[in-house]
Design an enzyme around this catalytic site. Sequence first.
Site, PDB file in Angstrom:
ATOM      1  N   GLN A 178      29.311   6.724  -7.253  1.00  0.00           N
ATOM      2  CA  GLN A 178      28.155   6.806  -8.149  1.00  0.00           C
ATOM      3  C   GLN A 178      28.545   6.841  -9.635  1.00  0.00           C
ATOM      4  OE1 GLN A 178      25.058  10.125  -7.819  1.00  0.00           O
ATOM      5  NE2 GLN A 178      24.088   8.370  -6.831  1.00  0.00           N
TER       6      GLN A 178
ATOM      7  N   GLU B 279      25.866   6.636  -2.363  1.00  0.00           N
ATOM      8  CA  GLU B 279      24.872   7.686  -2.608  1.00  0.00           C
ATOM      9  C   GLU B 279      23.709   7.088  -3.401  1.00  0.00           C
ATOM     10  OE1 GLU B 279      27.498  10.311  -4.691  1.00  0.00           O
ATOM     11  OE2 GLU B 279      28.854  10.321  -2.982  1.00  0.00           O
TER      12      GLU B 279
ATOM     13  N   GLU C 238      32.590  10.679  -1.069  1.00  0.00           N
ATOM     14  CA  GLU C 238      33.207   9.486  -1.667  1.00  0.00           C
ATOM     15  C   GLU C 238      34.361   8.935  -0.828  1.00  0.00           C
ATOM     16  OE1 GLU C 238      32.292  12.172  -3.322  1.00  0.00           O
ATOM     17  OE2 GLU C 238      30.762  11.360  -4.666  1.00  0.00           O
TER      18      GLU C 238
ATOM     19  N   HIS D 251      30.196  12.437 -16.804  1.00  0.00           N
ATOM     20  CA  HIS D 251      29.475  11.159 -16.822  1.00  0.00           C
ATOM     21  C   HIS D 251      29.923  10.313 -18.005  1.00  0.00           C
ATOM     22  CE1 HIS D 251      26.943  13.909 -14.490  1.00  0.00           C
ATOM     23  NE2 HIS D 251      26.633  12.838 -13.787  1.00  0.00           N
TER      24      HIS D 251
ATOM     25  N   ASP E 145      33.630   9.116 -12.823  1.00  0.00           N
ATOM     26  CA  ASP E 145      34.250  10.449 -12.849  1.00  0.00           C
ATOM     27  C   ASP E 145      34.448  11.018 -11.443  1.00  0.00           C
ATOM     28  OD1 ASP E 145      34.100  11.197 -15.932  1.00  0.00           O
ATOM     29  OD2 ASP E 145      32.324  10.085 -15.355  1.00  0.00           O
ATOM     30  N   TYR E 146      33.790  10.457 -10.453  1.00  0.00           N
ATOM     31  CA  TYR E 146      33.969  10.934  -9.077  1.00  0.00           C
ATOM     32  C   TYR E 146      34.956  10.072  -8.296  1.00  0.00           C
ATOM     33  CZ  TYR E 146      30.003  13.306 -10.935  1.00  0.00           C
ATOM     34  OH  TYR E 146      29.218  14.030 -11.785  1.00  0.00           O
TER      35      TYR E 146
END
Length: 807
Positions: free
Chosen positions: A552, A499, A530, A597, A555-556
Amino acid sequence: MSLENELAPVEIDLSGLKLGREEVLHDYRVAYESRQASIVGRKEVFSGKAKFGIFGDGKEIAQLALSKVFRKGDWRSGYYRDQTIMLALGEVTLQQYFAQLYAHADLEHEPHTGGRLMNVHYATRSLNPDGSWKPITQQFNSAADVSCTGAQMPRLVGLAWASKLYRNNPELAGFTDFSISGNEIAFGTIGNGSTAEGQFFEAINAAGVLQIPMIVSIWDDEYAISVTNAYQTTKGDIYKVLEGFKRDANDNGFELFQVDGHDYPALVKTYQQAEKICREQHVPVLIHVHNLTQPLGHSSSGSHERYKSRERLDWELQFDCIRTTREWILGQGVATEEEIAQIEKECEANVKTARDKAWKEFREWLKEDLETASRLIGECIPHSLRSAEIEALKKDYDGLLNPIRSDALSASRRAYSLLFQDDNSQKSALKAFIDKVAEACEGRYSSHLHSESEWAALKVEEVKAIYSDTSPIVDGKEVLRTCFDEMLARDPRVIAFGEDVGDIGDVNQAFAGLQDKYGVLRVTDTGIRECTIMGQGIGTALRGLRPIAEIQYLDYMLYALQILSDDLACLHYRTKGGQKSPLIVRTRGHRLEGVWHSGSPMSMMMGCLRGMYLLVPRNFVQASGMYNTMLKSDDPAIIVEPLNGYRLKETMPDNIAGMCVPLGIPEVIKEGTDITLVTYGSMCRIVMDAAERLSAFGISSEVIDVQTLMPFDVNSRILESVKKTNRVIFADEDVPGGASAYMLENVLDKQNAFQWLDSAPRCISAKAHRPAYSSDGDYFSKPSSDDVFEKVFEVMSEVYPDKFSAA
Ligand SMILES: Cc1ncc(C[n+]2csc(CCOP(=O)(O)OP(=O)(O)O)c2C)c(N)n1
Ligand SMILES: [Mg+2]
């Protein structure tokens, strides 16, 4: 540059199918043999010779049609129903089929997984025994199956996308072992029920956007174990749902087909048509094969009579694809009843012969160990103080029906435990046997978690950073950008995507300007997805490319974790070194702002990504050295960049393109004598800050950056430090009991450091909750320099209460 294909014509001509008599009868033979293999295989489970069985019955004819258009270099990414595809392609023999059912853990007999996966889980071998690539354009390829429904879809996107890259990037034209002009199709198969998984829709959407050569077949037998389509799919019909993906004169999309699973000529026609559109124009195709059956039920566990109505069962009998094809053959006059009966008889005999041979060889393979165990245990009886117990144990062992190697080893170990008061040559012989079998089984069942080739990441040697008077001082992101620029320049196989990675060069600009320089095929944006970004990485790396796929923010990672765990991390292991996918996953984490984040969920990743490496650089010089190391290797890794470091100044080494950080080698970033502080990533700066403050109080801390959590300190460097300081604290910003506890366990247990400690070891971690927003949120959620200072001071004041108690 545009990613869009020219729009292809949408009319489909299904006429003109020509099938020769021999071809039809050959097809029938393969289908019938496959069905017999299922029937006989199921009986093997019920007779106790195999533990579990899942079979491809009811899907044979559709799979035959698919295999007829499957060419060398193509890829299958399917699931546990696809035995007929593999039998038709010759990628599994009937004997190997049964060997896998018995879990024959020898690649010569079970070449797909070496007995590591249950039956009808396939993986062709892309690698030579030394881990080097085979010319995979000269073979039929199947990505390594997984049991998780839908998990074949993410990598399917990557497998198909690779063809697009090979076709359109002239720099890749020479890599003919991996692709010939991008002509290869990636064939996906999935059950109707599994299309309800998010991964299915994510992959379909991604393929439609990317316009890649992928043919997805949905084997729709109306059921997913006991649950019908009414529960799985809107309108109860996946074809209706997918109609919005259909391409038309104005928009790219999918070519869609729907065909009866028991209609042999229609299936053959459909696959021929699909292949042409897909291979030539790189248009994704979806084939909904409906009205399929499952005559033997879902698997050897349970029976479908429990949940299918009498009407449904009757319908399944009537529309069984073997039966309908047989009727078609007779109706067309292709063969007589006698000829067909003769074929069927031969097939039944072939299957039984294959079963018997596979069983005989499986038992032969076990025989020596089974007999030796019995003999050696028996020889211990007359010499032992516990002869009666050993005799009883031997009797039980000798009475086992179809014993396997673990029975032999377990009986031997139990017998050995009863010999603890004895000391004689029989006992020694038994112990030697136990050790020999255990070692062999270690190789059989535990090898190849990581690469064992000459390119293994652990073998990449360190190249230290070189600095000179003219080395520039720049932002961390600039160091990394230079590293990536050099990687893209020196290896045309390197691609980077995620992304915001393309046009703006990622949210922190480490790829800034590199899409302009290297083109949209090499540095590119993706949708927000993702899981299939990882799939793009896994699939392209399976086909010889060198992807850097970005998540990115750390946390994802949860969105990606399942597929990394179920597919990538165990790929090399579950194929016993047959396939590799050296994907580099790039992400950024630790601390910045707020709940999503600022995470540092290292233990989350370590818990499920064994088989990958986890690298945690403290700055961008170290990160660059790690990227360089991983690009030289054939292992997959995640590199977690320190999110709050992109704008901090670093001196760029003169050899940024060549420096390599070795894996598993911690770096002592400050020497000291009183206490060892072990940390990594963004915490290095915080611990260093605390260490400086502690010096002012006369406390000398040794600070160690572990650099890589997996592998962890392979040469026990931390132990050396603890031997000197006799005190240790593990500090990080994962949850309590997370990676700090992992480090503690490694150093105290594996490195045996406890005996050198004069103070209790401590862990410093973040709070159990996720980090609250803003600077106060960070301060009260994550460990600060103050926390580190106070914890060290506390330890030191326990040792020297007079000196430090005032803190
Ligand atoms: C992620 C996941 N959830 C659940 C299961 C258990 N499971 C195995 S097969 C299956 C049904 C799949 O049905 P379908 O996709 O229609 O394929 P079929 O078996 O009918 O060919 C389920 C629920 C699984 N293997 N993986
Ligand atoms: Mg189904």
